[in-house]
Write a protein that holds these residues in place. Structure first.
Motif, PDB file in Angstrom:
ATOM      1  N   THR A 126     -19.930   1.754   6.675  1.00 36.02           N
ATOM      2  CA  THR A 126     -19.249   1.450   7.935  1.00 36.02           C
ATOM      3  C   THR A 126     -17.769   1.168   7.709  1.00 36.02           C
ATOM      4  OG1 THR A 126     -21.289   0.541   8.822  1.00 36.02           O
ATOM      5  CG2 THR A 126     -19.266  -0.030   9.972  1.00 36.02           C
ATOM      6  N   ILE A 127     -17.456   0.346   6.717  1.00 31.86           N
ATOM      7  CA  ILE A 127     -16.041   0.081   6.426  1.00 31.86           C
ATOM      8  C   ILE A 127     -15.510   1.044   5.373  1.00 31.86           C
ATOM      9  CG2 ILE A 127     -16.055  -2.320   7.175  1.00 31.86           C
ATOM     10  CD1 ILE A 127     -16.311  -3.145   4.202  1.00 31.86           C
ATOM     11  N   GLY A 128     -16.408   1.576   4.538  1.00 30.19           N
ATOM     12  CA  GLY A 128     -15.998   2.502   3.484  1.00 30.19           C
ATOM     13  C   GLY A 128     -15.399   3.785   4.010  1.00 30.19           C
ATOM     14  N   LYS A 129     -15.766   4.149   5.245  1.00 34.29           N
ATOM     15  CA  LYS A 129     -15.218   5.383   5.837  1.00 34.29           C
ATOM     16  C   LYS A 129     -13.698   5.308   5.994  1.00 34.29           C
ATOM     17  CE  LYS A 129     -15.699   3.832  10.536  1.00 34.29           C
ATOM     18  NZ  LYS A 129     -16.566   3.608  11.638  1.00 34.29           N
ATOM     19  N   GLY A 130     -13.164   4.091   6.018  1.00 36.85           N
ATOM     20  CA  GLY A 130     -11.722   3.912   6.168  1.00 36.85           C
ATOM     21  C   GLY A 130     -11.026   3.578   4.863  1.00 36.85           C
ATOM     22  N   VAL A 131     -11.708   3.819   3.740  1.00 29.26           N
ATOM     23  CA  VAL A 131     -11.129   3.536   2.424  1.00 29.26           C
ATOM     24  C   VAL A 131     -10.921   4.850   1.680  1.00 29.26           C
ATOM     25  CG1 VAL A 131     -11.466   2.394   0.197  1.00 29.26           C
ATOM     26  CG2 VAL A 131     -12.258   1.277   2.297  1.00 29.26           C
ATOM     27  N   GLU A 132      -9.725   5.070   1.230  1.00 29.59           N
ATOM     28  CA  GLU A 132      -9.393   6.231   0.400  1.00 29.59           C
ATOM     29  C   GLU A 132      -9.229   5.718  -1.024  1.00 29.59           C
ATOM     30  OE1 GLU A 132      -8.491  10.223  -0.386  1.00 29.59           O
ATOM     31  OE2 GLU A 132      -8.879   9.413   1.619  1.00 29.59           O
ATOM     32  N   VAL A 133     -10.108   6.173  -1.926  1.00 27.78           N
ATOM     33  CA  VAL A 133     -10.101   5.721  -3.313  1.00 27.78           C
ATOM     34  C   VAL A 133      -9.412   6.771  -4.170  1.00 27.78           C
ATOM     35  CG1 VAL A 133     -11.545   5.012  -5.238  1.00 27.78           C
ATOM     36  CG2 VAL A 133     -12.211   4.430  -2.915  1.00 27.78           C
ATOM     37  N   VAL A 134      -8.427   6.330  -4.958  1.00 25.75           N
ATOM     38  CA  VAL A 134      -7.643   7.239  -5.779  1.00 25.75           C
ATOM     39  C   VAL A 134      -7.631   6.725  -7.213  1.00 25.75           C
ATOM     40  CG1 VAL A 134      -5.366   8.294  -6.119  1.00 25.75           C
ATOM     41  CG2 VAL A 134      -6.155   7.747  -3.799  1.00 25.75           C
ATOM     42  N   GLN A 135      -8.054   7.596  -8.150  1.00 22.93           N
ATOM     43  CA  GLN A 135      -7.967   7.204  -9.550  1.00 22.93           C
ATOM     44  C   GLN A 135      -6.595   7.630 -10.063  1.00 22.93           C
ATOM     45  OE1 GLN A 135     -10.887   8.673 -12.335  1.00 22.93           O
ATOM     46  NE2 GLN A 135     -10.391   7.041 -13.784  1.00 22.93           N
ATOM     47  N   ALA A 136      -5.708   6.659 -10.110  1.00 21.92           N
ATOM     48  CA  ALA A 136      -4.336   6.922 -10.546  1.00 21.92           C
ATOM     49  C   ALA A 136      -3.674   5.611 -10.923  1.00 21.92           C
ATOM     50  CB  ALA A 136      -3.535   7.581  -9.422  1.00 21.92           C
ATOM     51  N   MET A 137      -2.719   5.727 -11.832  1.00 20.64           N
ATOM     52  CA  MET A 137      -1.886   4.577 -12.168  1.00 20.64           C
ATOM     53  C   MET A 137      -0.543   4.795 -11.494  1.00 20.64           C
ATOM     54  SD  MET A 137      -0.441   3.173 -15.789  1.00 20.64           S
ATOM     55  CE  MET A 137      -1.981   2.532 -16.366  1.00 20.64           C
ATOM     56  N   LEU A 138      -0.113   3.830 -10.747  1.00 20.84           N
ATOM     57  CA  LEU A 138       1.173   3.934 -10.083  1.00 20.84           C
ATOM     58  C   LEU A 138       2.251   3.411 -11.025  1.00 20.84           C
ATOM     59  CD1 LEU A 138       0.205   2.789  -6.491  1.00 20.84           C
ATOM     60  CD2 LEU A 138       0.176   5.073  -7.477  1.00 20.84           C
ATOM     61  N   LEU A 139       3.243   4.240 -11.276  1.00 25.29           N
ATOM     62  CA  LEU A 139       4.320   3.911 -12.202  1.00 25.29           C
ATOM     63  C   LEU A 139       5.660   3.973 -11.486  1.00 25.29           C
ATOM     64  CD1 LEU A 139       3.054   6.139 -15.135  1.00 25.29           C
ATOM     65  CD2 LEU A 139       2.855   3.666 -14.991  1.00 25.29           C
ATOM     66  N   ALA A 140       6.652   3.301 -12.051  1.00 24.73           N
ATOM     67  CA  ALA A 140       7.980   3.266 -11.448  1.00 24.73           C
ATOM     68  C   ALA A 140       8.682   4.612 -11.539  1.00 24.73           C
ATOM     69  CB  ALA A 140       8.831   2.179 -12.104  1.00 24.73           C
ATOM     70  N   LYS A 141       8.376   5.379 -12.588  1.00 25.79           N
ATOM     71  CA  LYS A 141       9.043   6.663 -12.792  1.00 25.79           C
ATOM     72  C   LYS A 141       8.024   7.764 -13.000  1.00 25.79           C
ATOM     73  CE  LYS A 141      12.861   4.684 -15.424  1.00 25.79           C
ATOM     74  NZ  LYS A 141      13.560   4.750 -16.698  1.00 25.79           N
ATOM     75  N   ASP A 142       8.338   8.934 -12.503  1.00 20.07           N
ATOM     76  CA  ASP A 142       7.492  10.091 -12.714  1.00 20.07           C
ATOM     77  C   ASP A 142       7.648  10.569 -14.158  1.00 20.07           C
ATOM     78  OD1 ASP A 142       5.731  12.098 -12.098  1.00 20.07           O
ATOM     79  OD2 ASP A 142       7.245  13.425 -11.245  1.00 20.07           O
ATOM     80  N   GLY A 143       6.571  11.070 -14.725  1.00 17.95           N
ATOM     81  CA  GLY A 143       6.640  11.639 -16.065  1.00 17.95           C
ATOM     82  C   GLY A 143       6.505  10.641 -17.202  1.00 17.95           C
ATOM     83  N   VAL A 144       6.271   9.372 -16.899  1.00 19.62           N
ATOM     84  CA  VAL A 144       6.089   8.365 -17.938  1.00 19.62           C
ATOM     85  C   VAL A 144       4.650   8.442 -18.431  1.00 19.62           C
ATOM     86  CG1 VAL A 144       6.087   5.890 -18.447  1.00 19.62           C
ATOM     87  CG2 VAL A 144       7.833   6.849 -16.945  1.00 19.62           C
ATOM     88  N   ALA A 145       4.479   8.530 -19.748  1.00 19.50           N
ATOM     89  CA  ALA A 145       3.133   8.585 -20.316  1.00 19.50           C
ATOM     90  C   ALA A 145       2.474   7.210 -20.241  1.00 19.50           C
ATOM     91  CB  ALA A 145       3.204   9.059 -21.770  1.00 19.50           C
ATOM     92  N   ALA A 146       1.251   7.185 -19.769  1.00 17.34           N
ATOM     93  CA  ALA A 146       0.499   5.934 -19.675  1.00 17.34           C
ATOM     94  C   ALA A 146      -0.537   5.869 -20.788  1.00 17.34           C
ATOM     95  CB  ALA A 146      -0.203   5.860 -18.326  1.00 17.34           C
TER      96      ALA A 146
END
Length: 151
Positions: A126-146
């Motif tokens: 019921t509430i999960g329908k409004g949740v978008e789950v993303v497997q990602a690490m958010l970083l300050a800069k693009d192209g930075v190796a995690a």
């Protein structure tokens, strides 16, 4: 009275040992599926956040109270949960905003927590329908190796 981290860890460890012992006496292990505050959880009581949800009804109860003050009063609110872990904030946030047409974006980089997050969201359609789950690490800069593994 505020406790320092060392005392909190001591108390949490003692509480876990007691709960685990009692559960073992009844032939139950650390894995549990339970309802806390109208949210169904798939928990491993050996994990700190999971144990907090089991014992206290949520992780960081003070933060959850603040969410209730700030969110759910308008339609279409959008929330970002960065470092969502098992959904300990994602699902309470969704409880507040999804019924009014809002959405929660939950970002979690680690495979282990991401798998648990997916399961917990699926247990609450019921509430999960409004949740978008993303497997990602958010970083300050693009192209930075995690790092491959993050603690």
């Amino acid at each position: 009275m505020k406790m320092d981290t060392r005392h909190k860890i001591f108390l949490a460890t003692a509480a876990y040992r007691f709960v685990s012992f009692v559960r073992r006496c009844f032939g139950k292990g650390d894995h549990i599926r339970t309802n806390r505050g109208g949210i169904i959880w798939d928990l491993d009581l050996h994990e700190g956040i999971d144990f907090s949800v089991f014992l206290l009804g949520g992780f960081e109860p003070g933060t959850l109270k603040l969410y209730k003050k700030l969110l759910g009063h308008e339609s279409g609110e959008v929330v970002l949960d960065i470092g969502a872990n098992i959904g300990s904030h994602t699902l309470p946030l969704a409880q507040l905003v999804v019924p009014k047409g809002g959405k929660v974006y939950a970002f979690e980089p680690t495979q282990y927590a991401f798998g648990k997050l997916i399961r917990n969201v699926a247990l609450n359609p019921t509430i999960g329908k409004g949740v978008e789950v993303v497997q990602a690490m958010l970083l300050a800069k693009d192209g930075v190796a995690a790092e491959q593994e993050i603690y």
